[in-house]
Design a protein around this motif. Structure first.
Motif, mmCIF file in Angstrom:
data_model
loop_
_atom_site.group_PDB
_atom_site.id
_atom_site.type_symbol
_atom_site.label_atom_id
_atom_site.label_comp_id
_atom_site.label_asym_id
_atom_site.label_seq_id
_atom_site.Cartn_x
_atom_site.Cartn_y
_atom_site.Cartn_z
ATOM 1 N N ARG A 118 1.681 -15.490 -14.192
ATOM 2 C CA ARG A 118 2.210 -14.465 -13.289
ATOM 3 C C ARG A 118 2.900 -13.347 -14.055
ATOM 4 O O ARG A 118 2.806 -12.167 -13.685
ATOM 5 N N GLU A 119 3.603 -13.696 -15.139
ATOM 6 C CA GLU A 119 4.349 -12.724 -15.925
ATOM 7 C C GLU A 119 3.517 -12.099 -17.035
ATOM 8 O O GLU A 119 3.727 -10.945 -17.402
ATOM 9 N N LEU A 153 -9.903 -5.853 -11.111
ATOM 10 C CA LEU A 153 -8.622 -6.558 -11.180
ATOM 11 C C LEU A 153 -7.498 -5.620 -11.643
ATOM 12 O O LEU A 153 -7.741 -4.696 -12.410
ATOM 13 N N PRO A 154 -6.260 -5.877 -11.187
ATOM 14 C CA PRO A 154 -5.881 -6.973 -10.297
ATOM 15 C C PRO A 154 -6.242 -6.699 -8.845
ATOM 16 O O PRO A 154 -6.310 -5.535 -8.422
ATOM 17 N N LEU A 155 -6.499 -7.781 -8.088
ATOM 18 C CA LEU A 155 -6.674 -7.628 -6.647
ATOM 19 C C LEU A 155 -5.328 -7.210 -6.078
ATOM 20 O O LEU A 155 -4.320 -7.872 -6.309
ATOM 21 N N LEU A 165 -5.142 -11.604 -13.851
ATOM 22 C CA LEU A 165 -5.761 -12.917 -13.681
ATOM 23 C C LEU A 165 -5.007 -13.743 -12.639
ATOM 24 O O LEU A 165 -5.623 -14.509 -11.891
ATOM 25 N N TYR A 166 -3.703 -13.576 -12.577
ATOM 26 C CA TYR A 166 -2.907 -14.300 -11.589
ATOM 27 C C TYR A 166 -3.303 -13.905 -10.167
ATOM 28 O O TYR A 166 -3.250 -14.737 -9.246
ATOM 29 N N SER A 167 -3.731 -12.666 -9.991
ATOM 30 C CA SER A 167 -4.077 -12.190 -8.647
ATOM 31 C C SER A 167 -5.308 -12.886 -8.060
ATOM 32 O O SER A 167 -5.606 -12.735 -6.879
ATOM 33 N N LEU A 168 -6.006 -13.678 -8.871
ATOM 34 C CA LEU A 168 -7.231 -14.331 -8.425
ATOM 35 C C LEU A 168 -7.011 -15.728 -7.854
ATOM 36 O O LEU A 168 -7.967 -16.367 -7.417
#
Length: 592
Positions: free
Chosen positions: A380-381, A242-244, A386-389
């Motif tokens: 996201r910020e 991560l991140p993706l 984790l948001y990329s998942l």
């Protein structure tokens, strides 16, 4: 573009009109001409928060003139419209099967023979290129599905292992699947070459592509056998993958089938404390050390990120109330999250025109602001990794370990006392979440079985037919105190408690919880009417949750429950809570 919308004008519109300077050209009981252009992606809707809008379909003439299709029109008052259109949708046939088999040892429901045949046929046709784009089965779906089947075969109790129908379907389709599936998926379906019978050497020899996948494959061999990983192993995998970087697997640098198998496999095996701690703490330092807000008390609210689909979600309004008496509140979440894709705080704030892209430093500023005292931070910020998942999580279908651990975060710290409050649904998750809160080192922690697994307690009477599991309004937690009866953990004295809150005991009339049914605008309408002092079910729930949480967390001035509830009522009836919310919207917009 200008739009003609059917609307309902709410009694609090004057307050919002004054705050934002929006005006309507004409009003009647059913029609309003809006003077600001409306962006159906939700961006310019913030310029017209004086109205709670029930959007109707645009006329065919207008859509033809604008050159847009029905699919491109999104209604920002409905939670499902906040799903990014860039995310590819999962195949529904396989998703339905995942909902049955990608879950725990007692919750899994084996497929019938007909269902299993349909699923495997769909996967085969997809990998052979026979399905259209929207019908294709993603590698993430295949990874989650076959990992679930393997874990069930290797470690689940007999009742939730493969059904006879599933065995027949596998016998029928495996000779074709083994020739068509990519090696990473074959590995997940038969990692040791022992499930599908002799002749498969791909699984035992598979090691992945590159060092990142090699680490992931090594971890998966343990997971697929029903085993567990150490703290360092879990964090090592997460930090490497991560991140993706992209939905495209080549750009992302890791097979999405392997990653989805990793995430859902650990949830199916029921994570250990050390695995949960690894997920919870893995990205604490992603953007550096959290800032410290100069406030005497800070409560971190961990609502389920996937929102509410049925009932009124009160936490945003509770935060506005508690901030009036110096109980600062920090909310965090996302705009949209699977599997429920329900109403979230970010959707409500965005709909009302607030800035939902605050940094942690800007959130700290709002927490410290005398006229605000609460803040919202988007994942996201604060945690881009984790948001990329989010897209991958939709294709996993069921909730991964992160659905538990993301609720127990400290994105901003406080100079004074800190507390964490989260919601849960399934019995057995309350103790692990309290463990994570203690690991965070907060002074007080509370888990609530609210409606829909959220953290809002209800004034509804418990149904006499409900006998399974813990009841709604069950609370469990701890307070840091200096008394002899406290339990000492890590050198900190804590008083543990658990109880079922009966709202009638505190003078509340039993009422059904207001339905919102994915409506962002209805949730806002209920909350703002309550903050305007309009008595009813929404008002009672805000008061109950503000006062009871103050009491259970051991907040100053809330030792007596009746006084705590009266304090919350006064914050609403005086208009101070509404003013705090309006101040938040106004000031956040200036923090660009």
């Amino acid at each position: 573009m200008k739009a003609l919308l059917h609307t309902q004008v709410s009694p609090y519109s004057a307050s919002l009109d004054h705050l934002f300077g929006c005006r309507s050209l004409a009003r009647s009981r059913s029609l309003v001409f809006i003077s600001c252009p409306i962006d159906y992606h939700g961006r310019l809707i913030r310029r017209m928060p004086s109205l709670i809008v029930r959007a109707t379909a645009l006329s065919s003439t207008l859509t033809d003139e604008l050159g847009i299709t029905d699919a491109e029109i999104r209604n920002p008052s409905v939670s499902s419209s906040y799903r990014s259109q860039k995310l590819p949708k999962p195949n529904q046939t396989v998703a339905d099967a995942q909902a049955r088999v990608c879950t725990g040892p007692t919750q899994t429901r084996p497929l019938t023979e007909e269902h299993a045949f349909k699923v495997l046929d769909t996967i085969l046709r997809s990998v052979k290129g026979e399905l259209e784009n929207e019908e294709q089965v993603s590698k993430a779906q295949m990874g989650a599905f076959f990992a679930a089947m393997t874990i069930r075969a290797n470690s689940f109790p007999e009742a939730t292992q493969w059904s006879e129908g599933e065995r027949h379907a596998m016998i029928r389709f495996w000779p074709q699947l083994v020739r068509a599936l990519p090696p990473d998926v074959i590995f997940l379906a038969d990692p040791e070459g022992s499930i599908m019978g002799a002749g498969n050497s791909i699984g035992p020899l598979y090691s992945g592509n590159g060092t990142t996948e090699m680490r992931l494959v090594g971890a998966l061999r343990e997971i697929l056998a029903g085993g567990h990983l150490g703290y360092e192993e879990v964090q090592g995998v997460l930090k490497e993958v991560l991140p993706l970087k992209s939905e495209d697997e080549i750009s992302a640098g890791v097979s999405q089938s392997l990653l989805s198998a990793f995430l859902i496999g650990q949830r199916m095996n029921r994570e250990t404390d050390r695995e949960l701690k690894a997920y919870c703490l893995a990205f604490d330092d992603e953007l550096g050390t959290p800032p410290i807000a100069d406030v005497r008390s800070l409560t971190h609210y961990g609502e389920p990120y996937d929102g509410n689909t049925r009932y009124f979600r009160s936490t945003l309004f509770v935060a506005a109330v508690r901030s009036c008496y110096n109980e600062s509140c920090l909310l965090h979440g996302v705009e949209w999250m699977p599997p429920k894709g329900g109403v979230t705080e970010e959707q409500m704030l965005k709909y009302m025109g607030a800035n939902t892209s605050l940094s942690v430093l800007q959130a700290k500023e709002l927490l410290e602001a005398e006229e605000v005292g609460f803040a919202y931070i988007s994942l996201r910020e604060a945690r881009p990794s984790l948001y990329s998942l989010i897209g991958l999580r939709e294709h996993i279908k069921k909730r991964p370990p992160l659905a538990t651990t993301e609720k127990v975060q400290q994105l901003v710290r406080a100079r004074g006392r800190e507390a964490i409050v989260t919601g849960f649904y399934h019995e057995g998750f309350e103790e692990p979440m309290l463990m994570l809160m203690k690991r965070r080192g907060v002074h007080s922690g509370l888990v609530i079985k609210g409606e829909e697994g959220a953290l809002s307690m209800t004034t509804r009477v418990r149904s006499v037919s409900v006998s399974k599991g813990l009841p709604v309004n069950y609370c469990s937690g701890f307070r840091s105190v200096n008394i002899e009866s406290a339990v000492e953990v890590d050198g900190v004295s804590r008083q543990n408690f658990s109880l079922e809150v009966n709202a009638e005991d505190y003078g509340f009339e039993p009422t059904d919880t207001p339905r919102t049914d994915r409506s962002v605008s209805k949730n806002i309408e209920l909350g703002l009417e309550a903050l305007h002092g309009q008595k009813g079910p929404a008002y009672d729930r805000i008061v109950l949750n503000a006062g009871m949480i103050d009491h259970l967390l051991g907040c100053e001035g809330a030792e007596d429950i009746s006084m705590a509830l009266d304090r919350a009522r006064e914050a609403i009836d005086s208009g101070r809570a509404l003013k705090r919310l309006l101040n938040y919207i106004k000031i956040s917009r200036k923090l660009q």
